[in-house]
Design an enzyme around this catalytic site. Structure first.
Site, PDB file in Angstrom:
ATOM      1  NE  ARG A  31      -3.795  -2.404   2.232  1.00  0.00           N
ATOM      2  CZ  ARG A  31      -3.772  -3.727   1.996  1.00  0.00           C
ATOM      3  NH1 ARG A  31      -2.639  -4.369   1.807  1.00  0.00           N
ATOM      4  NH2 ARG A  31      -4.911  -4.409   1.947  1.00  0.00           N
ATOM      5  CG  ASP A 320      -2.184 -13.995   5.206  1.00  0.00           C
ATOM      6  OD1 ASP A 320      -2.962 -14.611   4.445  1.00  0.00           O
ATOM      7  OD2 ASP A 320      -1.868 -12.804   5.033  1.00  0.00           O
ATOM      8  NE  ARG A 351      -1.140 -20.334   2.575  1.00  0.00           N
ATOM      9  CZ  ARG A 351      -0.888 -19.028   2.670  1.00  0.00           C
ATOM     10  NH1 ARG A 351      -1.655 -18.262   3.436  1.00  0.00           N
ATOM     11  NH2 ARG A 351       0.130 -18.508   2.020  1.00  0.00           N
TER      12      ARG A 351
HETATM   13  C1  S3P Z   1      -4.133  -9.153   2.218  1.00  0.00           C
HETATM   14  C2  S3P Z   1      -5.360  -9.665   2.517  1.00  0.00           C
HETATM   15  C3  S3P Z   1      -5.606 -11.091   2.748  1.00  0.00           C
HETATM   16  C4  S3P Z   1      -4.306 -11.849   3.007  1.00  0.00           C
HETATM   17  C5  S3P Z   1      -3.225 -11.478   2.055  1.00  0.00           C
HETATM   18  C6  S3P Z   1      -2.919  -9.999   2.148  1.00  0.00           C
HETATM   19  C7  S3P Z   1      -4.002  -7.688   1.980  1.00  0.00           C
HETATM   20  O1  S3P Z   1      -6.218 -11.660   1.601  1.00  0.00           O
HETATM   21  O2  S3P Z   1      -4.541 -13.247   2.948  1.00  0.00           O
HETATM   22  O3  S3P Z   1      -2.031 -12.186   2.335  1.00  0.00           O
HETATM   23  O4  S3P Z   1      -2.852  -7.175   2.002  1.00  0.00           O
HETATM   24  O5  S3P Z   1      -5.031  -7.035   1.788  1.00  0.00           O
HETATM   25  P1  S3P Z   1      -7.831 -11.668   1.409  1.00  0.00           P
HETATM   26  O6  S3P Z   1      -8.276 -10.289   1.209  1.00  0.00           O
HETATM   27  O7  S3P Z   1      -8.027 -12.506   0.166  1.00  0.00           O
HETATM   28  O8  S3P Z   1      -8.387 -12.314   2.640  1.00  0.00           O
END
Ligand code: S3P
Length: 440
Positions: A31, A320, A351
């Site tokens: 971001r 995660d 997973r």
């Molecule tokens: C993330 C959101 C999550 C996470 C990914 C990073 C992010 O995914 O699993 O590693 O940076 O917004 P999801 O939005 O698919 O849950």
């Protein structure tokens, strides 16, 4: 063709000790590049994760005319080009293994005047993209996917986007963030309602850049027409990387570690809540606010764990961390039950299946279900694990070796570099007997 594979050979036993700093938070690093590039003025970032995923995002913006230099020691300078300053890239954007890059960029690209194509590696090319393309289409975007709704994506520029009021069918921070990035370019207001809280780094960082984001309960809205003002960003260490060492210190008798400057945003601390419920000894010190994100030093000492039924509301907050939470469950007394986590089936690997296969390979009773797993704690022996190129599976079974009876060999580990490039070094320093073997 040469197939290059990286294996981890992890000898059993050991304990974790010392003071460690994990690499920068992956979500916040992505971001920082995106919003820094869209801002007016120069954004300075420190603590940036120099992993393959976040470097893929950086390379995508460089390809769109943002002159960002390669980071040095986690420092990145981003000369922002403003919301309308991106340029058409000369070739498709290659995003490697990174779902976050592809899903967030889909929203941003949908609002541009030019068209782009985005692709990735074999794992990313299997991941579902309709969750973002459907609501973006409702906003007026034109996006092509494969027939299965997977990458590559072709996003047609020059469309007029309209704000929407969207209730997400899944608790996904990537989807929420994608829609907000499109919302920066959409007429009127874009509102997203979350079925459950998900990581809120995009909202916090937009506010840090001076862009108004309003939250009322589960509904979050922003309006077109604002500007992003460059800022300085201090990226905290990634709690998702810290989680491996939190579990390692909990399960290996005699361990005592201090993890410095870890992000403890409440939308990310499910792993702490779950491990504490299992009996872990985790203490937070020196809690502070760093540029709008809460941070702490985390001390973890070994402690006997017991199985639990994992509360559903913790699932998105620890999404995660389940590979390594499953290792904690394998070392716990009794049964651990996870439900409501079907999203785990569409991460960098499936997973649920891959972890169940791996746990069974080292002698643990693990029963996969469509949306979770039932794990009976027990003694792990050694074995050979196929990580299926999933970084978090490889790191989870490295931690497992602390409590195994024999060596654990983990195959296909090169993707650990996507999120944790110095994992092997830090694991060795902390007390894990891990060796790297590259085969060509
Ligand atoms: C993330 C959101 C999550 C996470 C990914 C990073 C992010 O995914 O699993 O590693 O940076 O917004 P999801 O939005 O698919 O849950």
């Amino acid at each position: 063709m040469n197939i290059s594979t990286t294996q981890f050979i992890v000898n059993p036993g050991g304990k974790l000790h010392g003071t460690l700093r994990m690499p920068g938070d992956k979500s916040i690093s992505h971001r920082a590049i995106m919003l820094g590039a869209l801002a007016e003025g120069t954004t300075q970032v420190k603590g940036f994760l120099e992993g393959e995923d976040t470097l893929a995002t950086l390379a995508a913006f460089r390809a769109m005319g943002v002159s960002i230099d390669r980071p040095t020691h986690g420092q990145v300078t981003i000369p922002g080009v403003g919301l309308h300053g991106l340029q058409v890239p000369s070739k498709p954007l290659y995003l490697g293994n990174s779902g976050t890059s592809m899903r967030l960029l889909s929203g941003l690209m949908a609002g541009q005047a030019f068209s782009v194509e985005m692709g990735g590696d074999a794992s990313l090319s299997r991941r579902p993209m309709r969750r973002v393309t459907e609501p973006l289409t409702l906003m007026g975007a034109r996006i092509e996917t494969t027939e299965q709704g997977t990458p590559p994506l072709k996003i047609h520029g020059g469309q007029r986007l309209q704000g929407i009021n969207y209730t997400m069918p899944i608790a996904s921070a990537q989807l929420k963030s994608c829609l907000f990035l499109a919302g920066l370019y959409a007429e009127g207001t874009t509102c997203v309602t979350e079925p459950a809280p998900t990581r809120d780094h995009t909202e916090r960082m937009l506010a840090g850049f001076g862009y108004t984001v309003k939250r009322e309960g589960q509904r979050i809205c922003l309006q077109r027409g604002g500007k992003l003002q460059a800022m300085s960003i201090d990226v905290p260490a990634d709690i998702s990387s810290a989680a491996f060492f939190m579990v390692g210190a909990s399960i290996a008798q005699g361990s005592d570690i201090l993890l410095k400057h870890v992000g403890i945003n409440p939308t990310r601390t499910g792993v702490i809540n779950i491990l504490r419920q299992m009996g872990a000894d985790i203490r937070l010190h020196n809690q502070r606010d760093v540029g709008g994100e809460p941070v702490a030093d985390i001390r973890v000492c070994a402690s006997p764990l017991h199985g639990i039924k994992i509360p559903q509301e913790q699932v998105p907050l620890a999404i995660d961390e389940f590979p390594v939470i499953f290792i904690a469950a394998a070392c716990a007394e009794g049964k651990t039950v996870l439900t409501g986590a079907q999203e785990l089936r569409v991460k960098e690997s499936d997973r649920i299946q891959v972890m169940a296969d791996g746990l069974q390979a080292v002698g643990i009773e693990a029963e996969p279900t469509p949306e979770g797993m039932v794990i009976q704690g027990g003694q792990m022996h050694g074995g050979i694990i196929n990580s299926h190129g999933d970084h978090r599976i490889a790191m989870a079974f490295t931690i497992a070796a602390l409590r195994a009876k024999e060596t654990i060999t983990i195959r296909d580990c090169a993707n650990v570099a996507t999120s944790f490039p110095n994992f092997v070094d830090l694991a060795q320093v902390a007390g894990i007997d891990i060796n790297l073997k590259s085969q060509v």
